[in-house]
Design a protein around this motif. Structure first.
Motif, PDB file in Angstrom:
ATOM      1  N   LEU A  65       0.843  -1.189   0.000  1.00  0.00           N
ATOM      2  CA  LEU A  65       0.000   0.000   0.000  1.00  0.00           C
ATOM      3  C   LEU A  65       0.880   1.242   0.000  1.00  0.00           C
ATOM      4  CD1 LEU A  65      -2.672  -1.082   2.652  1.00  0.00           C
ATOM      5  CD2 LEU A  65      -2.912  -1.108   0.165  1.00  0.00           C
ATOM      6  N   SER A  66       0.323   2.366  -0.469  1.00  0.00           N
ATOM      7  CA  SER A  66       1.148   3.566  -0.574  1.00  0.00           C
ATOM      8  C   SER A  66       0.285   4.815  -0.434  1.00  0.00           C
ATOM      9  CB  SER A  66       1.869   3.603  -1.927  1.00  0.00           C
ATOM     10  OG  SER A  66       0.937   3.521  -2.994  1.00  0.00           O
ATOM     11  N   LEU A  67       0.904   5.863   0.089  1.00  0.00           N
ATOM     12  CA  LEU A  67       0.244   7.166   0.147  1.00  0.00           C
ATOM     13  C   LEU A  67       1.282   8.249  -0.077  1.00  0.00           C
ATOM     14  CD1 LEU A  67       0.693   9.000   3.021  1.00  0.00           C
ATOM     15  CD2 LEU A  67      -0.426   6.984   3.960  1.00  0.00           C
ATOM     16  N   ILE A  68       0.826   9.378  -0.588  1.00  0.00           N
ATOM     17  CA  ILE A  68       1.665  10.552  -0.799  1.00  0.00           C
ATOM     18  C   ILE A  68       1.045  11.726  -0.066  1.00  0.00           C
ATOM     19  CG2 ILE A  68       2.286  12.311  -2.519  1.00  0.00           C
ATOM     20  CD1 ILE A  68       2.836  10.052  -4.471  1.00  0.00           C
ATOM     21  N   PHE A  69       1.869  12.482   0.627  1.00  0.00           N
ATOM     22  CA  PHE A  69       1.462  13.744   1.235  1.00  0.00           C
ATOM     23  C   PHE A  69       2.397  14.813   0.679  1.00  0.00           C
ATOM     24  CE2 PHE A  69       1.758  16.595   5.144  1.00  0.00           C
ATOM     25  CZ  PHE A  69       0.630  17.321   4.810  1.00  0.00           C
ATOM     26  N   THR A  70       1.857  15.708  -0.137  1.00  0.00           N
ATOM     27  CA  THR A  70       2.716  16.669  -0.827  1.00  0.00           C
ATOM     28  C   THR A  70       3.103  17.855   0.047  1.00  0.00           C
ATOM     29  OG1 THR A  70       0.896  18.032  -1.675  1.00  0.00           O
ATOM     30  CG2 THR A  70       1.580  16.125  -3.004  1.00  0.00           C
ATOM     31  N   GLY A  71       2.382  18.075   1.161  1.00  0.00           N
ATOM     32  CA  GLY A  71       2.553  19.337   1.845  1.00  0.00           C
ATOM     33  C   GLY A  71       2.039  20.459   0.960  1.00  0.00           C
ATOM     34  N   ASP A  72       2.548  21.661   1.164  1.00  0.00           N
ATOM     35  CA  ASP A  72       2.117  22.805   0.356  1.00  0.00           C
ATOM     36  C   ASP A  72       2.969  22.888  -0.903  1.00  0.00           C
ATOM     37  OD1 ASP A  72       0.542  23.280   2.503  1.00  0.00           O
ATOM     38  OD2 ASP A  72       1.333  25.259   2.972  1.00  0.00           O
ATOM     39  N   THR A  73       2.318  23.110  -2.036  1.00  0.00           N
ATOM     40  CA  THR A  73       3.066  23.237  -3.274  1.00  0.00           C
ATOM     41  C   THR A  73       2.226  23.893  -4.360  1.00  0.00           C
ATOM     42  OG1 THR A  73       4.274  22.028  -5.001  1.00  0.00           O
ATOM     43  CG2 THR A  73       2.392  20.899  -4.004  1.00  0.00           C
ATOM     44  N   LYS A  74       2.868  24.688  -5.196  1.00  0.00           N
ATOM     45  CA  LYS A  74       2.215  25.138  -6.409  1.00  0.00           C
ATOM     46  C   LYS A  74       2.280  23.994  -7.419  1.00  0.00           C
ATOM     47  CE  LYS A  74       4.076  28.015  -9.245  1.00  0.00           C
ATOM     48  NZ  LYS A  74       4.539  29.309  -9.781  1.00  0.00           N
ATOM     49  N   PRO A  75       1.575  24.060  -8.513  1.00  0.00           N
ATOM     50  CA  PRO A  75       1.598  22.953  -9.473  1.00  0.00           C
ATOM     51  C   PRO A  75       3.022  22.664  -9.943  1.00  0.00           C
ATOM     52  CG  PRO A  75      -0.137  24.500 -10.014  1.00  0.00           C
ATOM     53  CD  PRO A  75       0.677  25.144  -8.943  1.00  0.00           C
ATOM     54  N   GLU A  76       3.430  21.404  -9.857  1.00  0.00           N
ATOM     55  CA  GLU A  76       4.773  21.013 -10.273  1.00  0.00           C
ATOM     56  C   GLU A  76       4.761  19.532 -10.634  1.00  0.00           C
ATOM     57  OE1 GLU A  76       6.755  18.946  -8.024  1.00  0.00           O
ATOM     58  OE2 GLU A  76       4.891  18.770  -6.916  1.00  0.00           O
ATOM     59  N   THR A  77       5.833  19.090 -11.271  1.00  0.00           N
ATOM     60  CA  THR A  77       5.831  17.748 -11.871  1.00  0.00           C
ATOM     61  C   THR A  77       6.280  16.634 -10.932  1.00  0.00           C
ATOM     62  OG1 THR A  77       8.075  18.109 -12.742  1.00  0.00           O
ATOM     63  CG2 THR A  77       6.212  18.694 -14.175  1.00  0.00           C
ATOM     64  N   ASN A  78       7.004  16.957  -9.850  1.00  0.00           N
ATOM     65  CA  ASN A  78       7.494  15.890  -8.983  1.00  0.00           C
ATOM     66  C   ASN A  78       6.349  15.135  -8.320  1.00  0.00           C
ATOM     67  OD1 ASN A  78      10.281  16.249  -9.407  1.00  0.00           O
ATOM     68  ND2 ASN A  78      10.363  17.925  -7.948  1.00  0.00           N
ATOM     69  N   SER A  79       5.361  15.882  -7.817  1.00  0.00           N
ATOM     70  CA  SER A  79       4.216  15.229  -7.184  1.00  0.00           C
ATOM     71  C   SER A  79       3.480  14.348  -8.193  1.00  0.00           C
ATOM     72  CB  SER A  79       3.262  16.269  -6.606  1.00  0.00           C
ATOM     73  OG  SER A  79       3.882  17.013  -5.584  1.00  0.00           O
ATOM     74  N   LEU A  80       3.352  14.849  -9.407  1.00  0.00           N
ATOM     75  CA  LEU A  80       2.667  14.103 -10.447  1.00  0.00           C
ATOM     76  C   LEU A  80       3.395  12.791 -10.741  1.00  0.00           C
ATOM     77  CD1 LEU A  80       1.269  15.805 -13.660  1.00  0.00           C
ATOM     78  CD2 LEU A  80       2.256  13.533 -13.723  1.00  0.00           C
ATOM     79  N   GLU A  81       4.714  12.862 -10.901  1.00  0.00           N
ATOM     80  CA  GLU A  81       5.487  11.655 -11.209  1.00  0.00           C
ATOM     81  C   GLU A  81       5.480  10.677 -10.037  1.00  0.00           C
ATOM     82  OE1 GLU A  81       6.656  10.658 -14.063  1.00  0.00           O
ATOM     83  OE2 GLU A  81       5.786  12.466 -14.942  1.00  0.00           O
ATOM     84  N   GLN A  82       5.528  11.203  -8.814  1.00  0.00           N
ATOM     85  CA  GLN A  82       5.460  10.319  -7.647  1.00  0.00           C
ATOM     86  C   GLN A  82       4.125   9.580  -7.612  1.00  0.00           C
ATOM     87  OE1 GLN A  82       7.701   9.619  -5.117  1.00  0.00           O
ATOM     88  NE2 GLN A  82       9.280  10.758  -6.217  1.00  0.00           N
ATOM     89  N   ALA A  83       3.043  10.270  -7.992  1.00  0.00           N
ATOM     90  CA  ALA A  83       1.730   9.637  -7.984  1.00  0.00           C
ATOM     91  C   ALA A  83       1.583   8.609  -9.109  1.00  0.00           C
ATOM     92  CB  ALA A  83       0.644  10.699  -8.090  1.00  0.00           C
ATOM     93  N   ARG A  84       2.240   8.852 -10.239  1.00  0.00           N
ATOM     94  CA  ARG A  84       2.234   7.844 -11.304  1.00  0.00           C
ATOM     95  C   ARG A  84       2.981   6.596 -10.856  1.00  0.00           C
ATOM     96  NH1 ARG A  84       3.738  12.170 -16.078  1.00  0.00           N
ATOM     97  NH2 ARG A  84       1.603  12.766 -16.642  1.00  0.00           N
ATOM     98  N   ASN A  85       4.030   6.803 -10.054  1.00  0.00           N
ATOM     99  CA  ASN A  85       4.736   5.690  -9.401  1.00  0.00           C
ATOM    100  C   ASN A  85       5.237   4.658 -10.398  1.00  0.00           C
ATOM    101  OD1 ASN A  85       5.774   4.500  -7.080  1.00  0.00           O
ATOM    102  ND2 ASN A  85       3.913   3.322  -6.672  1.00  0.00           N
TER     103      ASN A  85
END
Length: 543
Positions: free
Chosen positions: A326-346
């Motif tokens: 199982l997995s979860l992501i907590f981005t904290g505060d962020t403006k739109p950026e690609t790292n969170s997106l790529e982490q979620a694609r996993n």
């Protein structure tokens, strides 16, 4: 002419037109603020500058006080009781293959009573022997969240591992409360704090000929933060150290025990066994992605990695927790950026829970802050200020919808947080999300195959995750209750000798109960229960 169409005589363009030109109409991604039209050179590094145009966003209702003062979806969720009669610890049982996520705070400043600032509590698995989760973590601890932790039966002894996404007050200020009062409760071991290293940004006021202008580079990382916090809390820690602050069976973890990026060393001079030891685990964002491991515990199986996000100042980070498939992501505060997106694609495998911040549009943020109910009444200057903050720091709801629509496979549940949650704001945000793709809310809602399941966090929302289902619930608390159930450290239940001797103790005595509460005070002016003639001044038992 309404306020949207007013022309600023200093610029010669309407606010609505300015928003269009900078790509900031509802549903757009991000761009420069209105100030860009007169000071574009000041934002030369903004990679989003363009003349893109977007369609008008959806029409939203702001004229209902009832919708602004309720979150009906949360109130209809099935109940969750945080105090269980089925376990010896009173901690609600968690399946051996489940993760439980509780939002102890979910708001963005300047939200008032409905929501505290940001904090998430994560529990994994279940240990039958201890009647507790196998591992547990705090992600951020903003102002006011300790009230929710106590109400949700999470005591200080379960909050030893705190992961900070950044060092803004709405994400770390209750660390003072947790750190100071933990040793008076059931945390008789050190406080561990993960967070970013120094930003490495040069002080623009630096002048080598004038030391009053400050250093060239501030020491603004987590270790320095903890070192100063430790000393700032000295009066508190000393005054409470007539109570025991450690126990005999505690063995400090090593770097290898928890898979840490470096050895865990307290700031200051505290023993690494003491509850007033504050141990920072500083995370280096300059490392290659594959080396960004914050925690990798071979005993519990939890692995936590981190990645950079974009928020106000270099160093803000997001976290990914992986355990038992199982997995979860907590981005904290962020403006739109690609790292969170790529982490979620996993890597194409996707994730189970994607927790990402969401901001209301700038004019609505300003409107709500000014306690208005009509965007046309909001002064341009207030919108401009909110827009400037949003551009450097946050993801508006339209951008959130765009990001979510780029994640394939879809997260099993996407949670919008750091949001002023209410019926009116959620309804408006859902309209923005649906401009980018189908989405739905609810534990049992009907939906199309490609629709994204989304929810908006609210204080004391509980999300239980297994491989078979994800269940959202509503924490049922007693508002006049006191605290979480005390969880005795190993080897101390009904055994005062299981604790170490307090720092301030009676001379010549040792043992867990030998603390001296009078060692640090002057009692010469104290009024005693009984006078010198034996007359009763007041009852010694407190009545």
């Amino acid at each position: 002419m309404n306020n949207h169409d007013k022309t600023d005589p200093n610029i010669g363009i309407s606010r609505r037109d300015a928003l269009k030109l900078s790509g900031l109409a509802l549903g757009g991604l991000a761009g420069g603020s209105l100030f860009d039209l007169v000071a574009r050179a000041a934002h030369a590094a903004d990679t989003c500058e363009s003349d893109c145009t977007c369609a008008e966003g959806p029409s939203c209702r702001w004229d209902s006080e009832a919708r602004a003062q309720n979150y009906t979806y949360f109130n209809r969720l099935p109940p969750f009781s945080p105090f269980s009669r089925e376990t010896s610890t009173t901690i609600p049982r968690l399946g051996k293959d489940e993760i439980r996520i509780t939002f102890m705070g979910s708001a963005v400043p300047p939200r008032t009573l409905a929501q505290r600032m940001m904090s998430i509590f994560v529990e994994v698995g279940w240990d039958e022997a201890t009647q507790m989760p196998r591992d547990q973590f705090v992600f951020d601890c903003g102002s006011g969240v300790c009230a929710n932790y106590g109400a949700m039966n999470v005591g200080y002894g379960r909050m030893t591992k705190i992961f900070l996404t950044h060092l803004h007050g709405d994400h770390m200020s209750d660390l003072v409360h947790i750190y100071c009062f933990g040793p008076s409760g059931d945390r008789k071991s050190p406080q561990f704090v993960w967070g970013p290293g120094p930003s490495g940004l040069r002080n623009p006021d630096y002048d080598p000929a004038d030391e009053t202008r400050g250093p060239e580079f501030y020491d603004d990382g987590t270790r320095a933060f903890c070192a100063h916090l430790r000393e700032a809390c000295r009066w508190h820690s000393e005054s409470f150290s007539f109570q025991t602050t450690s126990y005999k069976l505690y063995e400090p973890p090593t770097q290898a025990d928890w898979g840490l990026p470096h050895e865990p060393v307290p700031v200051g001079t505290d023993s690494p066994r003491d509850a007033y030891a504050l141990i920072p685990i500083e995370l280096d964002l300059t490392l290659p992605a594959e080396q960004r491991v914050a925690y990798d515990n071979p005993t519990t199986g939890v692995r936590i990695t981190y990645f950079p996000v974009i928020h106000d100042r270099r160093g803000s980070i997001g976290y990914k927790l992986e355990w038992n498939g199982l997995s979860l992501i907590f981005t904290g505060d962020t403006k739109p950026e690609t790292n969170s997106l790529e982490q979620a694609r996993n890597g194409g495998d996707g994730i189970d829970v994607f927790i990402h911040e969401m901001a209301v549009p700038a004019e609505i943020w300003a409107m709500k802050s000014l306690r208005l109910n009509d965007p046309d009444q909001v002064p341009d200057a207030a919108v401009q200020q909110s827009q400037m903050v949003q551009n450097s720091s946050h993801s508006p709801q339209g951008a959130f919808g765009y990001i979510l629509n780029q994640i394939h496979p879809r997260p099993r549940l996407t949670v919008a947080t750091h949001f002023p949650t209410a019926d009116d704001t959620v309804a408006c945000a859902m309209r923005s999300l649906r401009e980018h793709g189908p989405c739905y809310m609810g534990n049992n809602a009907n939906h199309t195959a490609d629709a994204a399941r989304v929810t908006w966090s609210f204080d004391r929302m509980v999300i239980t995750v297994s491989k078979d289902r994800i269940l959202e619930q509503r924490g049922m608390v007693k508002e006049f209750g006191f605290q979480a159930t005390y969880q005795p450290p190993p080897g101390t239940y009904n055994r005062p000798d299981g604790f170490d001797t307090p720092k301030y103790h009676y001379e010549g005595q040792t043992g867990g109960s030998a603390g001296d509460p009078y060692a640090q005070i002057d009692t010469t002016t104290a009024i005693c229960p009984c006078g010198p003639d034996g007359e009763c001044n007041f009852r010694e038992d407190g009545y």
